[in-house]
Design a protein around this motif. Structure first.
Motif, PDB file in Angstrom:
ATOM      1  N   UNK A   3       0.795  -1.241  -0.048  1.00  0.00           N
ATOM      2  CA  UNK A   3       0.097   0.165  -0.017  1.00  0.00           C
ATOM      3  C   UNK A   3       0.864   1.354   0.152  1.00  0.00           C
ATOM      4  N   UNK A   4       2.009   1.203   0.559  1.00  0.00           N
ATOM      5  CA  UNK A   4       3.015   2.183   0.406  1.00  0.00           C
ATOM      6  C   UNK A   4       3.482   2.595  -0.804  1.00  0.00           C
ATOM      7  N   UNK A   5       3.857   1.370  -1.384  1.00  0.00           N
ATOM      8  CA  UNK A   5       4.369   1.240  -2.644  1.00  0.00           C
ATOM      9  C   UNK A   5       3.833   1.827  -3.642  1.00  0.00           C
ATOM     10  N   UNK A   6       2.250   1.501  -3.704  1.00  0.00           N
ATOM     11  CA  UNK A   6       1.421   1.925  -4.609  1.00  0.00           C
ATOM     12  C   UNK A   6       1.785   1.323  -6.111  1.00  0.00           C
ATOM     13  N   UNK A   7       2.029   0.134  -6.298  1.00  0.00           N
ATOM     14  CA  UNK A   7       2.339  -0.519  -7.592  1.00  0.00           C
ATOM     15  C   UNK A   7       1.419  -0.168  -8.863  1.00  0.00           C
ATOM     16  N   UNK A   8       2.126   0.036 -10.001  1.00  0.00           N
ATOM     17  CA  UNK A   8       1.222   0.222 -11.022  1.00  0.00           C
ATOM     18  C   UNK A   8       0.937  -1.065 -11.779  1.00  0.00           C
ATOM     19  N   UNK A   9      -0.169  -1.178 -12.449  1.00  0.00           N
ATOM     20  CA  UNK A   9      -0.390  -2.609 -13.149  1.00  0.00           C
ATOM     21  C   UNK A   9      -0.793  -2.070 -14.935  1.00  0.00           C
ATOM     22  N   UNK A  10      -0.349  -3.152 -15.640  1.00  0.00           N
ATOM     23  CA  UNK A  10      -0.894  -2.807 -17.111  1.00  0.00           C
ATOM     24  C   UNK A  10      -2.225  -3.328 -17.177  1.00  0.00           C
ATOM     25  N   UNK A  11      -3.061  -2.765 -18.146  1.00  0.00           N
ATOM     26  CA  UNK A  11      -4.382  -3.103 -18.390  1.00  0.00           C
ATOM     27  C   UNK A  11      -4.387  -3.285 -19.694  1.00  0.00           C
ATOM     28  N   UNK A  12      -5.524  -2.924 -20.391  1.00  0.00           N
ATOM     29  CA  UNK A  12      -5.536  -2.663 -22.128  1.00  0.00           C
ATOM     30  C   UNK A  12      -5.357  -1.408 -22.677  1.00  0.00           C
ATOM     31  N   UNK A  13      -5.295  -1.576 -23.952  1.00  0.00           N
ATOM     32  CA  UNK A  13      -5.175  -0.070 -24.504  1.00  0.00           C
ATOM     33  C   UNK A  13      -4.366   0.842 -23.795  1.00  0.00           C
ATOM     34  N   UNK A  14      -4.649   2.096 -23.545  1.00  0.00           N
ATOM     35  CA  UNK A  14      -3.789   3.066 -22.886  1.00  0.00           C
ATOM     36  C   UNK A  14      -3.950   3.265 -21.646  1.00  0.00           C
ATOM     37  N   UNK A  15      -4.404   2.081 -20.816  1.00  0.00           N
ATOM     38  CA  UNK A  15      -4.871   2.058 -19.351  1.00  0.00           C
ATOM     39  C   UNK A  15      -3.978   1.385 -18.502  1.00  0.00           C
ATOM     40  N   UNK A  16      -3.835   1.754 -17.271  1.00  0.00           N
ATOM     41  CA  UNK A  16      -3.036   1.332 -16.260  1.00  0.00           C
ATOM     42  C   UNK A  16      -3.749   1.084 -15.075  1.00  0.00           C
ATOM     43  N   UNK A  17      -3.568   0.123 -14.469  1.00  0.00           N
ATOM     44  CA  UNK A  17      -4.473   0.110 -12.944  1.00  0.00           C
ATOM     45  C   UNK A  17      -3.495   0.446 -11.663  1.00  0.00           C
ATOM     46  N   UNK A  18      -4.303   0.915 -10.682  1.00  0.00           N
ATOM     47  CA  UNK A  18      -3.616   1.340  -9.358  1.00  0.00           C
ATOM     48  C   UNK A  18      -3.968   0.399  -8.203  1.00  0.00           C
ATOM     49  N   UNK A  19      -3.506   0.415  -7.344  1.00  0.00           N
ATOM     50  CA  UNK A  19      -3.778  -0.739  -6.203  1.00  0.00           C
ATOM     51  C   UNK A  19      -5.008  -0.117  -5.519  1.00  0.00           C
ATOM     52  N   UNK A  20      -6.049  -1.033  -5.583  1.00  0.00           N
ATOM     53  CA  UNK A  20      -7.321  -0.380  -5.036  1.00  0.00           C
ATOM     54  C   UNK A  20      -7.250  -1.439  -3.367  1.00  0.00           C
ATOM     55  N   UNK A  21      -8.452  -1.873  -3.314  1.00  0.00           N
ATOM     56  CA  UNK A  21      -8.915  -2.461  -2.037  1.00  0.00           C
ATOM     57  C   UNK A  21      -8.072  -3.757  -2.031  1.00  0.00           C
ATOM     58  N   UNK A  22      -7.666  -3.991  -0.748  1.00  0.00           N
ATOM     59  CA  UNK A  22      -6.659  -5.219  -0.434  1.00  0.00           C
ATOM     60  C   UNK A  22      -7.690  -6.021   0.433  1.00  0.00           C
ATOM     61  N   UNK A  23      -7.478  -7.268   0.217  1.00  0.00           N
ATOM     62  CA  UNK A  23      -8.548  -7.950   1.051  1.00  0.00           C
ATOM     63  C   UNK A  23      -7.551  -9.325   1.478  1.00  0.00           C
ATOM     64  N   UNK A  24      -7.316  -9.879   2.758  1.00  0.00           N
ATOM     65  CA  UNK A  24      -6.740 -10.867   3.155  1.00  0.00           C
ATOM     66  C   UNK A  24      -7.644 -12.187   3.390  1.00  0.00           C
ATOM     67  N   UNK A  25      -7.225 -13.487   3.141  1.00  0.00           N
ATOM     68  CA  UNK A  25      -8.123 -14.567   3.257  1.00  0.00           C
ATOM     69  C   UNK A  25      -6.988 -15.589   3.816  1.00  0.00           C
ATOM     70  N   UNK A  26      -7.221 -16.202   4.536  1.00  0.00           N
ATOM     71  CA  UNK A  26      -6.503 -17.264   5.274  1.00  0.00           C
ATOM     72  C   UNK A  26      -6.844 -18.527   4.149  1.00  0.00           C
ATOM     73  N   UNK A  27      -5.621 -19.227   3.898  1.00  0.00           N
ATOM     74  CA  UNK A  27      -5.652 -20.565   3.028  1.00  0.00           C
ATOM     75  C   UNK A  27      -6.167 -21.650   3.797  1.00  0.00           C
ATOM     76  N   UNK A  28      -7.135 -22.407   3.252  1.00  0.00           N
ATOM     77  CA  UNK A  28      -7.478 -23.600   3.589  1.00  0.00           C
ATOM     78  C   UNK A  28      -6.430 -24.517   3.965  1.00  0.00           C
ATOM     79  N   UNK A  29      -6.583 -25.418   5.178  1.00  0.00           N
ATOM     80  CA  UNK A  29      -5.731 -26.304   5.484  1.00  0.00           C
ATOM     81  C   UNK A  29      -5.714 -27.472   4.534  1.00  0.00           C
TER      82      UNK A  29
END
Length: 207
Positions: free
Chosen positions: A181-207
């Motif tokens: 969240x501090x880094x705020x990485x950028x991701x590539x989408x399609x066309x001329x679009x880029x994505x910003x870091x949005x909602x972050x959700x944590x889920x425990x992995x099943x055993x």
């Protein structure tokens, strides 16, 4: 649902559908060196992912030019084994996008944009001062993909990470966590679009 058979699509449609469906994609902002003309190249690539952590390997796929020749980054990796991959944060988005322009091999994007640099520990390759994460990599393996007619199409590089560099503000040294969240990485989408870091959700992995 809309259905398209891949064999019935043209190159423009294939590109649009693949880059629109496989999102978001991380961006490898790669610095390489041309030893013949002594020029540093900086270019972004979004066909990029992790391959292995047991042996720290990443993969970058670089499509060839329309004439079948390798792009500058690919040619440099074939001739000079070391490179630096920078992670693109929000403050670097505009500069990164500008380095996607097609320039002569004799022109360095670093000089063109006046980006601040410092010694990286690799003699020929400067570090981008404002990059908060950088990976020093070396050429591990190369694979050339060909099209249905046997023509060169894509250079795939398997790169071994030799060193990790993290800015203080994006790294918790006690827990050894990257602070996305501090880094705020950028991701590539399609066309001329880029994505910003949005909602972050944590889920425990099943055993």
């Amino acid at each position: 649902m809309y259905h398209y058979a891949a064999k019935q699509l043209n190159q423009r449609q294939l590109y649009k559908f693949l880059t629109g469906a496989i999102v978001p994609r991380p961006i490898a902002w790669i610095t390489t060196y041309n030893p013949e003309i002594q020029v540093v190249n900086l270019a972004p690539f979004s066909y990029f992912t992790i391959l292995s952590s047991r042996v720290p390997l990443v993969m970058v796929s670089i499509n060839r030019k329309p004439d079948g020749h390798p792009k500058d980054t690919a040619q440099n990796l074939l001739n000079s084994p070391q490179a630096i991959i920078q992670v693109v944060s929000e403050d670097l988005l505009v500069a990164m996008n500008q380095t996607a322009a097609s320039l002569p091999a004799t022109t360095s994007e670093l000089d063109q944009l006046g980006l601040a640099t410092a010694p990286s520990g690799i003699p020929e390759l400067p570090a981008l001062v404002d990059a908060k994460i950088r990976l020093h990599v070396t050429h591990h393996q190369h694979q050339l993909l060909t099209d249905d007619s046997g023509n060169p199409m894509t250079d795939i590089f398997y790169l071994r990470v030799t060193d990790f560099y993290f800015a203080d503000e994006v790294f918790d040294s006690e827990k050894e966590y990257l602070l996305n969240e501090t880094l705020a990485p950028i991701s590539r989408l399609a066309g001329n679009d880029y994505g910003h870091l949005g909602k972050v959700e944590s889920l425990n992995r099943p055993l």
